[in-house]
Design a protein around this motif. Structure first.
Motif, PDB file in Angstrom:
ATOM      1  N   SER A   7       0.829  -1.206   0.017  1.00 54.81           N
ATOM      2  CA  SER A   7      -0.091  -0.195  -0.037  1.00 54.81           C
ATOM      3  C   SER A   7       0.971   1.315  -0.082  1.00 54.81           C
ATOM      4  CB  SER A   7      -0.867   0.034   1.228  1.00 54.81           C
ATOM      5  OG  SER A   7      -0.108   0.323   2.473  1.00 54.81           O
ATOM      6  N   ASP A   8       0.297   2.529  -0.378  1.00 54.69           N
ATOM      7  CA  ASP A   8       1.055   3.776  -0.389  1.00 54.69           C
ATOM      8  C   ASP A   8       2.415   3.612  -0.938  1.00 54.69           C
ATOM      9  OD1 ASP A   8      -0.965   5.099   1.569  1.00 54.69           O
ATOM     10  OD2 ASP A   8      -0.914   3.256   2.505  1.00 54.69           O
ATOM     11  N   ASN A  63      -3.254  -1.988  -2.027  1.00 51.19           N
ATOM     12  CA  ASN A  63      -4.287  -1.385  -1.202  1.00 51.19           C
ATOM     13  C   ASN A  63      -4.243   0.250  -1.246  1.00 51.19           C
ATOM     14  OD1 ASN A  63      -6.665  -1.455   0.424  1.00 51.19           O
ATOM     15  ND2 ASN A  63      -5.702  -1.357   2.360  1.00 51.19           N
ATOM     16  N   HIS A 148      -8.763   0.906   1.763  1.00 49.91           N
ATOM     17  CA  HIS A 148      -7.714   1.736   2.209  1.00 49.91           C
ATOM     18  C   HIS A 148      -7.645   2.774   3.215  1.00 49.91           C
ATOM     19  CE1 HIS A 148      -4.110   4.292   1.154  1.00 49.91           C
ATOM     20  NE2 HIS A 148      -4.913   5.188   1.316  1.00 49.91           N
ATOM     21  N   SER A 188      -4.906   0.757   5.359  1.00 46.47           N
ATOM     22  CA  SER A 188      -3.660   1.278   4.990  1.00 46.47           C
ATOM     23  C   SER A 188      -3.791   2.733   5.398  1.00 46.47           C
ATOM     24  CB  SER A 188      -3.502   1.098   3.481  1.00 46.47           C
ATOM     25  OG  SER A 188      -3.201  -0.431   3.281  1.00 46.47           O
ATOM     26  N   HIS A 189      -3.276   3.758   4.625  1.00 52.53           N
ATOM     27  CA  HIS A 189      -3.421   5.292   4.463  1.00 52.53           C
ATOM     28  C   HIS A 189      -2.474   5.857   5.729  1.00 52.53           C
ATOM     29  CE1 HIS A 189      -5.553   8.876   3.552  1.00 52.53           C
ATOM     30  NE2 HIS A 189      -5.924   8.944   5.015  1.00 52.53           N
ATOM     31  N   HIS A 191       0.489   5.172   6.684  1.00 55.53           N
ATOM     32  CA  HIS A 191       1.969   4.882   6.720  1.00 55.53           C
ATOM     33  C   HIS A 191       2.410   4.569   7.950  1.00 55.53           C
ATOM     34  CE1 HIS A 191       2.583   7.698   2.936  1.00 55.53           C
ATOM     35  NE2 HIS A 191       1.304   7.263   2.897  1.00 55.53           N
ATOM     36  N   THR A 206      -1.672  -1.519   7.433  1.00 57.96           N
ATOM     37  CA  THR A 206      -0.228  -1.853   6.650  1.00 57.96           C
ATOM     38  C   THR A 206       0.683  -0.598   6.503  1.00 57.96           C
ATOM     39  OG1 THR A 206      -1.176  -1.012   4.355  1.00 57.96           O
ATOM     40  CG2 THR A 206      -1.566  -3.695   5.031  1.00 57.96           C
ATOM     41  N   ALA A 208       3.484   1.525   4.934  1.00 54.65           N
ATOM     42  CA  ALA A 208       3.535   2.299   3.748  1.00 54.65           C
ATOM     43  C   ALA A 208       5.052   2.074   2.821  1.00 54.65           C
ATOM     44  CB  ALA A 208       3.429   3.746   3.792  1.00 54.65           C
TER      45      ALA A 208
END
Length: 258
Positions: A7-8, A63, A148, A188-189, A191, A206, A208
Motif C-alpha cells: 500500500s501507499d 491497497n 484503503h 492502510s493510509h 503510513h 499496513t 507504507a
C-alpha cells in the motif's frame, strides 16, 4: 495460498517506491534529488530482496495510493514526473517485478489518485483487472475485508480506535446480509503499521512504501512504518502474516553543528 499486500507506494514521488527501471542519477549539485536518488537505490534494493526471498505468490493486493498524483501540497516540487500516465508506468514496473498469479487493486486517496478521475483504474487496466473501492476475498473460510482508508490516532504506541471499530461495523453490515462477514481486516493510509487480534478476527493497518515528504516534515510528528505485509492462508484455514519493515537509518536526520 501465499500473498503480499502493498500500500501507499506513491510511485512518481521522489521518495515513493521506484523500480530500478525508473531510477536515474541526479545532477550532483541538486541536493534534494541526490537524497532522493540515495533513497530510491536503498529502498528498491531492500524491497526487491524481500520479494525475491518470498518468491512466487498466489495473490497480490495493492491497497491504495499506488501513485503520488499532482503533488499539490508541495507545488509539484517532489515529483519524478507530474504526468500521471508516467506515474502509472512507474507503479506498473514495481508490480511487474513480483511473481503473482492474481491481482487485486483497491482505490486510495482522491488527492493522490484523482479527484475527477481514478488513475488506479488506469493501472488496473494495464493488468486486465478492475480497481475496487472496497474488496472482499475468501479462501478456506478466511474472508479478507480490504479498504484503503481508516482513521488515525495521535497517541504514540496506541492502536487507532477506528481499527477494532471497523470490525464492529462490518458485523452490522453482515447482519443485514449486505456484506460478507469477514475475519481479516486490512486497512492502510496511515503510513504506520498497527495490528490488533482477537479470538474472531485479525485487523491490520499496513505499513507504507513512501518515505520523507515536505508535508510530513512540516506537519507530522509520528514515526512512519516503511514496508509491507506478506500472508499465508493454510489448508486448515489459518491466516498467518509477516511484517516486512525497513528502518531507513541511511536517511536519518543529523543535527547541524553550531
Amino acid at each position: 495460498m501465499k500473498g503480499i499486500i502493498l500500500s501507499d507506494l506513491h510511485s512518481g514521488h521522489l521518495f515513493g517506491l521506484t523500480s530500478a527501471k525508473n531510477i536515474s542519477e541526479p545532477n550532483v549539485d541538486d541536493r534534494i534529488h541526490a537524497k532522493a536518488y540515495e533513497w530510491q537505490i536503498h529502498t528498491w534494493a531492500w524491497f526487491s530482496k524481500q520479494i525475491d526471498m518470498i518468491g512466487p505468490i498466489d495473490r497480490l493486493i495493492i491497497n491504495g495510493d499506488a501513485i503520488e498524483g499532482k503533488g499539490e501540497r508541495s507545488g509539484s516540487t517532489e515529483l519524478i514526473t507530474a504526468d500521471r500516465n508516467g506515474q502509472v508506468e512507474i507503479a506498473k514496473n514495481v508490480i511487474e517485478y513480483i511473481n503473482f498469479k492474481r491481482l487485486t487493486i483497491v482505490r486510495g486517496t482522491p488527492s493522490h489518485t484523482g479527484e475527477d478521475e481514478d488513475w488506479e483504474d488506469v493501472l488496473a487496466d494495464r493488468f486486465g483487472v478492475q480497481a475496487q473501492d472496497h474488496a472482499w476475498l475468501e479462501h478456506n473460510g478466511i474472508v479478507m475485508d480490504i479498504k484503503h482508508h481508516i482513521g488515525s490516532t495521535t497517541v504514540p504506541g496506541a492502536i487507532p480506535p477506528a481499527l477494532p471499530r471497523e470490525t464492529v461495523w462490518t458485523l452490522l453490515w453482515a447482519s443485514k446480509d449486505l456484506q460478507p462477514r469477514a475475519n481479516v481486516f486490512i486497512r492502510s493510509h496511515l503510513h504506520k503499521f498497527y495490528a490488533v487480534l482477537d479470538d474472531d478476527f485479525t485487523a491490520i493497518v499496513t505499513p507504507a512504501l513512501q518515505g520523507w515528504t515536505k508535508y510530513g516534515g512540516k506537519r507530522m510528528s509520528k514515526t512512519i512504518s516503511y514496508g509491507f505485509i506478506s500472508y499465508e492462508i493454510t489448508e486448515k484455514g489459518d491466516f498467518r502474516w509477516t511484517k516486512h519493515l525497513l528502518v531507513p537509518r541511511f536517511a536519518a536526520a543529523k543535527a547541524e553543528v553550531m
